[in-house]
Enzyme design. Structure first.
Site, mmCIF file in Angstrom:
data_model
loop_
_atom_site.group_PDB
_atom_site.id
_atom_site.type_symbol
_atom_site.label_atom_id
_atom_site.label_comp_id
_atom_site.label_asym_id
_atom_site.label_seq_id
_atom_site.Cartn_x
_atom_site.Cartn_y
_atom_site.Cartn_z
ATOM 1 N N CYS A 46 6.103 47.835 10.000
ATOM 2 C CA CYS A 46 4.953 46.944 9.879
ATOM 3 C C CYS A 46 3.945 47.229 10.980
ATOM 4 O O CYS A 46 4.175 48.055 11.849
ATOM 5 C CB CYS A 46 5.405 45.489 9.929
ATOM 6 S SG CYS A 46 6.060 45.027 11.529
ATOM 7 N N CYS A 49 5.235 46.754 14.464
ATOM 8 C CA CYS A 49 6.108 47.852 14.892
ATOM 9 C C CYS A 49 5.266 48.991 15.442
ATOM 10 O O CYS A 49 5.588 49.564 16.484
ATOM 11 C CB CYS A 49 6.916 48.414 13.725
ATOM 12 S SG CYS A 49 7.939 47.231 12.884
ATOM 13 N N ASP A 450 35.555 59.239 -3.835
ATOM 14 C CA ASP A 450 36.444 59.450 -2.704
ATOM 15 C C ASP A 450 36.761 58.054 -2.170
ATOM 16 O O ASP A 450 36.064 57.097 -2.498
ATOM 17 C CB ASP A 450 35.717 60.290 -1.661
ATOM 18 C CG ASP A 450 36.412 60.286 -0.323
ATOM 19 O OD1 ASP A 450 37.629 60.488 -0.315
ATOM 20 O OD2 ASP A 450 35.748 60.070 0.705
ATOM 21 N N ASP A 630 32.118 61.509 0.978
ATOM 22 C CA ASP A 630 31.415 61.622 2.253
ATOM 23 C C ASP A 630 32.060 62.606 3.218
ATOM 24 O O ASP A 630 31.423 63.048 4.158
ATOM 25 C CB ASP A 630 31.344 60.264 2.934
ATOM 26 C CG ASP A 630 32.659 59.880 3.582
ATOM 27 O OD1 ASP A 630 33.687 60.072 2.909
ATOM 28 O OD2 ASP A 630 32.658 59.420 4.717
ATOM 29 N N ASP A 634 35.677 66.409 1.001
ATOM 30 C CA ASP A 634 35.038 66.251 -0.303
ATOM 31 C C ASP A 634 34.006 67.333 -0.564
ATOM 32 O O ASP A 634 33.531 67.479 -1.684
ATOM 33 C CB ASP A 634 34.299 64.906 -0.378
ATOM 34 C CG ASP A 634 35.223 63.747 -0.128
ATOM 35 O OD1 ASP A 634 36.318 63.773 -0.696
ATOM 36 O OD2 ASP A 634 34.843 62.843 0.623
#
Lengths: 731, 52
Positions: A46, A49, A450, A630, A634
Site C-alpha cells: 500500500c 508501505c 506428497d 515439495d 519428489d
C-alpha cells in the site's frame, strides 16, 4: 489501448499501518559492498508501505536513493560502495518488512522490461496510426470519389507504410526465423498478409484504384501486437516472480580455516574443507560429521518427519536441516557433484521431455498456415484463369483472402484467455511458470500428493496431552521450553495454549542429539529420545518424559495438516479425479493421514525413484497425472508428471521442476486451479470456434471478389472483440 | 471541401502530439510500476512543497 492485466497477490496485514518508522533505530545500524542492490519485499502492498520503506532506507548512512516497485514487490537501492544487503535487511525487519536479497544476475529484470517497453511502444504507434487511417477510410467508404479519394489514400499510405514497417518487425523477425528453420509458423501468413496488403494498396493508390487496405494492414498489426503484449506480460510477471523465488536462497556456507570462520559461496567449497553448520541451518554440501552431535531433519529429502540422530561419522547430504547442535562437516562433495545438483540434473532431463507438448495454439497454427496459403494461391490461380490473365485483379483477390483469414482473433484467442486465467489464479495464490501449464492442467485426471510439507506443514502437533497427569505436564513445559527442537517447540506451544505453568526445574541443559535434562526437587528429569529415557522406539513420532519417579511417559506427535488440505482433496474427489498419496514417510504416519483425508490409495516408504516410477506407470496407463510435492524426493516425480505444483516453501530444485508454484500456505486453491484450467481450455476452444465461424462467412465473400476493405475491417474488429470479451467471461 | 486542406493536417498534428506524449511517457518508464504509481498519489510526503 488494451486492458492492463491487474495481478494482485492476496493481501497480507500491512506492517506500516501498525508500525511507524523508528528513524533512530534505523540510524543505529551501520553500513558495510556493491552500489546497486535489489531486495524482494513480499509484504509491501500500500501507499504507507512505500513511504515507510523508502523513507526508512533513505535515512540509512550510505544509501543514496531507494525506489519501491509495488507491481514486482521489490525495492532497488542505490548505495555507496560498502553497503551490503544485510545492512538493509535488518532495518527493514525492524520496520516490520520481511526482505530477501535478490541475485541481480538471476533476475535479468532490465532485459525483460526492455522487451515489454518495445512491444508497448509499437502497440501505441499502431494504435495512433489505426485511428487516423480509419478516420480517412470511413470518408472513403461513405462515398469520397475521384481526387478526394486518391488524396485520402495517399495520406493513409503516408501513415500506414512507416507504421507497418516499424510495428510489424516482431512478426517479420519471427516469420523469417521460422522460414529459415523450414517451418510455417503462424507469423508467416501474418507477415505475408501485412506486407501484401500494404504493397497492393500502395499500387492501387498509384493507379487511382477504388480499394485500398491500409486500414486493414494497420488494424491487423494493432490487434496482433495487443495479443503479443498480453502474452509477454503474463510471462514476464510469472518469470520475474519465479526468478525471485529462485534467488531467495543465496547459497553461502561457513568455512573453517584453521579456527577462523569465513562466509563463502557454496561454489567455492572443495572436498576436504571443514564447514560449520549452526542449528537451524541447511547443509550446504554432502559431507561427514567430524565434530558435534545433533539431530537432522531429512523431510525435504526423504519425506521422513522423524528427526534423525547425527554424530561424528554420520553421513549427511546437502539440503538436510540441522536441528539442535552445531555440526562440523568434512565436505565430501560440493557444487556440481553434490546430491542436490545430481537431482537438479535429473530434473533438467525430464524438463526437456516436457517441452515437447504441443499447445492448442500450435496445433491450430499447424492446420491454419498451410490452409491459408493454399486458399490464397488457389484463389489467385483460379482468377488468373477465369479473367484470362488479369494479374491485378487476381492479386487483389488473393490479398483479400489473406487479410480476411488473417488470425487477428487467432492471435488473441489464447493470450487473452491465458492472461485472464493466470490473473485469476495469481489472486488465489498460484503462480503459472510454464506457458502450456494451464492447458496441461485442464487434462489432468489423476492427482498425486506428497505428504510431508505438501499435505502437511512438516510441523508436528502433540496428540495425547490429555493422557498425562497435570504434574507431568508442568515438568514437560519447563523442559520443552528450554529447547529449540521442533518437537519441543510444538509441545511448549501447545502447553502454553492450555495455560500449563512450567515447574521450577533447575540446571536445564540441552544434550544435542538426545534431549533436555534438568533437576526438580533433587530428582533428574529428562525429555528426549526414547533410548535416552530408557525406552524402545514407538512407531509414531514421540518424545519421552522421564519425571524421575517412575516409568517414562510418551508424548506422541502427528504432522499438522496444511490449511485447506481436506478441502483440496475433497474438492478434487468431487470433480471426479483419482487422488493418490505417495510418501517416503513411515507406514503408520501415512496411513493415519490418508484416513483423515479420505484418500484410499496410498503408498508409504517410497524412495525418490519409486515415486517417479509410479508416476511414469500411471502415465503409461494413459492417465494424465498432476503431481503436487515439495521435497527433493519428489523432484523426479514432479518432472515426470504431466503437470506439477509445488508450494513456495519447497526446495529450489522442486520449485524449478514444477510448472505452478503455490505462493500461500493454503493448498485449497489446487482444486480451484483445475476447475479454472478446464474452463480456460473451454474458452480457448470457443475462441477458435468463433474466429473460425467468422472465416466461414467471410472467406467465400473474399473468394468471389466481394470482400471490400469495409467488410475486412468489420470482420477483423468484430472477431477480435468477441474473442477478448469471451476470454473475460472466465469465472 | 477546401476545409479538408486545413482540418486533415490539424487532426494529424493533434494526433501526433498524443503520440509524442505517449512516447515520452514510455521512455521515462511510467509504465513500469502501474500499481505503485496508483498508490503513490495517496502519499502525503510532498503535499506541502514539491520534491526537491
Amino acid at each position: 489501448m488494451t486492458a492492463m492485466p491487474r495481478l494482485e497477490t492476496p493481501l497480507s496485514a500491512c506492517p506500516a499501518c501498525a508500525a511507524v518508522p523508528a528513524a533512530e533505530r534505523l540510524a543505529a545500524h551501520a553500513a558495510a559492498a556493491p552500489a546497486r542492490l535489489v531486495l524482494s519485499l513480499p509484504g509491501v502492498h500500500c501507499a504507507a508501505c512505500i513511504s515507510t520503506v523508502e523513507g526508512g532506507l533513505q535515512r540509512l548512512p550510505g544509501v543514496r536513493s531507494a525506489r519501491v516497485n509495488l507491481t514486482l514487490r521489490r525495492v532497488s537501492v542505490d548505495a555507496d560502495a560498502g553497503v551490503d544487503a544485510a545492512a538493509l535487511i535488518a532495518p527493514l525487519a525492524a520496520l516490520g518488512y520481511e526482505a530477501h536479497e535478490l541475485d541481480p544476475g538471476l533476475l535479468s529484470a532490465t532485459e525483460t522490461d526492455r522487451q515489454g517497453r518495445e512491444l508497448l511502444m509499437r502497440l501505441g504507434v499502431a494504435g495512433f496510426a489505426m485511428m487516423n487511417v480509419m478516420l480517412l477510410s470511413v470518408a472513403v467508404w461513405s462515398g469520397a470519389e475521384g481526387a478526394t479519394r486518391d488524396m485520402f489514400h495517399w495520406i493513409s499510405a503516408a501513415i500506414a507504410i512507416p507504421t507497418v514497417l516499424f510495428c510489424g518487425q516482431p512478426f517479420f523477425r519471427s516469420a523469417w526465423a521460422s522460414l529459415k528453420a523450414r517451418r510455417l509458423g503462424m507469423d508467416v501468413p501474418i507477415s505475408l498478409a501485412i506486407i501484401l496488403a500494404s504493397s497492393i494498396s500502395l499500387y492501387e493508390t498509384t493507379q487511382g484504384g477504388h480499394h485500398a487496405y491500409f486500414d486493414a494492414a494497420v488494424m491487423l498489426t494493432f490487434f496482433l501486437l495487443a495479443g503479443r503484449y498480453l502474452d509477454h506480460r503474463t510471462r514476464a510477471v510469472a518469470r520475474s516472480a519465479a526468478g525471485e523465488l529462485a534467488a531467495l536462497e543465496v547459497p553461502r556456507a561457513l568455512r573453517l580455516d584453521g579456527g577462523a570462520e569465513t562466509l563463502v559461496a557454496v561454489g567455492d567449497l572443495n572436498p576436504g574443507d571443514l564447514v560449520l553448520v549452526r542449528p537451524g541451518g541447511r547443509m550446504p554440501v554432502d559431507g561427514v560429521v567430524t565434530l558435534g552431535a545433533s539431530e537432522i531433519d531429512r523431510s525435504l529429502l526423504t519425506g521422513e518427519t522423524l528427526p534423525v540422530y547425527a554424530g561424528a561419522g554420520s553421513v549427511v547430504s546437502a539440503g538436510e536441516v540441522n536441528l539442535t547442535g552445531p555440526l562440523t562437516l568434512r565436505v565430501t562433495a560440493a557444487g556440481r557433484d553434490s546430491s542436490l545438483h545430481r537431482m537438479a540434473d535429473l530434473v533438467a532431463m525430464a524438463e526437456s521431455a516436457k517441452t515437447r507438448y504441443t499447445s492448442l495454439a500450435d496445433r491450430a497454427a499447424r492446420l491454419y498456415s498451410p490452409g491459408v496459403h493454399l486458399l490464397s494461391f488457389s484463389a489467385f490461380g483460379y482468377w488468373m484463369w477465369a479473367t484470362g490473365g488479369d494479374l491485378r485483379f487476381a492479386i487483389n483477390i488473393s490479398a483479400a483472402v489473406l487479410i480476411i483469414t488473417c488470425p487477428c482473433a487467432l492471435g488473441l484467442a489464447v493470450p487473452a484467455v491465458v492472461t485472464a486465467a493466470s490473473g485469476k489464479l495469481f489472486r488465489k495464490g498460484l503462480l503459472i511458470k510454464h506457458g502450456t501449464a494451464l492447458e496441461r492442467l485442464a487434462e489432468v485426471d489423476t492427482v498425486v500428493f506428497d505428504k510431508t510439507g505438501t499435505l502437511t506443514l512438516g510441523a508436528p502437533e502433540p496428540m495425547n496431552i490429555d493422557a498425562h497427569s497435570p504434574a507431568d505436564l508442568t515438568v514437560a513445559a519447563a523442559l520443552a521450553g528450554a529447547s529449540a527442537h521442533p518437537l519441543s517447540l510444538a509441545l511448549a506451544a501447545a502447553l502454553r495454549v492450555r495455560g500449563v505453568r512450567p515447574a521450577p526445574v533447575t540446571d536445564l541443559r540441552e544434550v544435542p542429539g538426545y534431549g533436555v535434562e534438568g533437576r526438580l526437587d533433587g530428582r533428574a528429569v529428562r525429555l528426549g529420545r526414547a533410548g535416552w529415557a530408557g525406552q524402545g522406539d514407538l512407531s509414531e513420532t514421540a518424545t519421552w518424559l522421564d519425571n524421575g519417579t517412575g516409568t517414562p511417559a510418551a508424548f506422541t506427535f502427528a504432522d499438522r495438516l496444511r490449511p485447506g488440505a481436506a478441502k483440496a482433496v475433497a474438492g478434487l474427489q468431487a470433480q471426479g479425479k483419482a487422488v493418490l498419496l505417495l510418501s517416503g514417510d513411515t507406514e503408520g504416519a501415512v496411513a493415519g493421514l490418508a484416513a483423515r483425508l479420505g484418500i484410499a490409495d496410498w503408498t508409504a516408504g517410497a524412495l525418490p525413484a519409486e515415486k517417479a516410477a509410479r508416476v511414469a506407470e500411471l502415465a503409461g496407463q494413459g492417465r494424465r497425472v498432476l503431481m503436487v510435492g515439495d521435497g527433493l524426493n519428489d523432484t523426479a516425480a514432479l518432472a515426470a508428471a504431466h503437470v506439477s505444483i509445488s508450494p513456495a516453501s519447497a526446495l529450489d530444485a522442486a520449485r524449478t521442476a514444477s510448472d505452478i508454484v503455490l505462493l500461500g500456505s493454503d493448498i485449497a486453491p489446487v482444486a480451484d486451479a483445475l476447475r479454472i484450467a478446464r474452463q480456460a481450455r473451454r474458452r480457448m476452444k470457443e475462441n477458435f470456434g468463433i474466429s473460425f465461424a467468422y472465416n466461414i462467412i467471410a472467406v467465400p465473400l473474399a473468394l468471389v471478389g466481394l470482400a471490400t476493405p469495409l467488410a475486412a475491417a468489420l470482420a477483423m474488429s468484430l472477431s477480435s472483440i468477441t474473442v477478448s470479451l469471451n476470454a473475460l467471461r472466465l469465472k | 471541401m477546401d476545409i479538408l486542406g486545413t482540418l486533415i493536417p490539424v487532426s494529424l498534428f493533434l494526433g501526433g502530439i498524443g503520440l509524442a506524449a505517449f512516447v515520452w511517457s514510455l521512455k521515462s518508464k511510467q509504465y513500469d510500476d502501474p500499481q505503485g504509481d496508483a498508490n503513490r498519489i495517496l502519499n502525503k510526503d510532498w503535499d506541502d512543497h514539491p520534491k526537491p
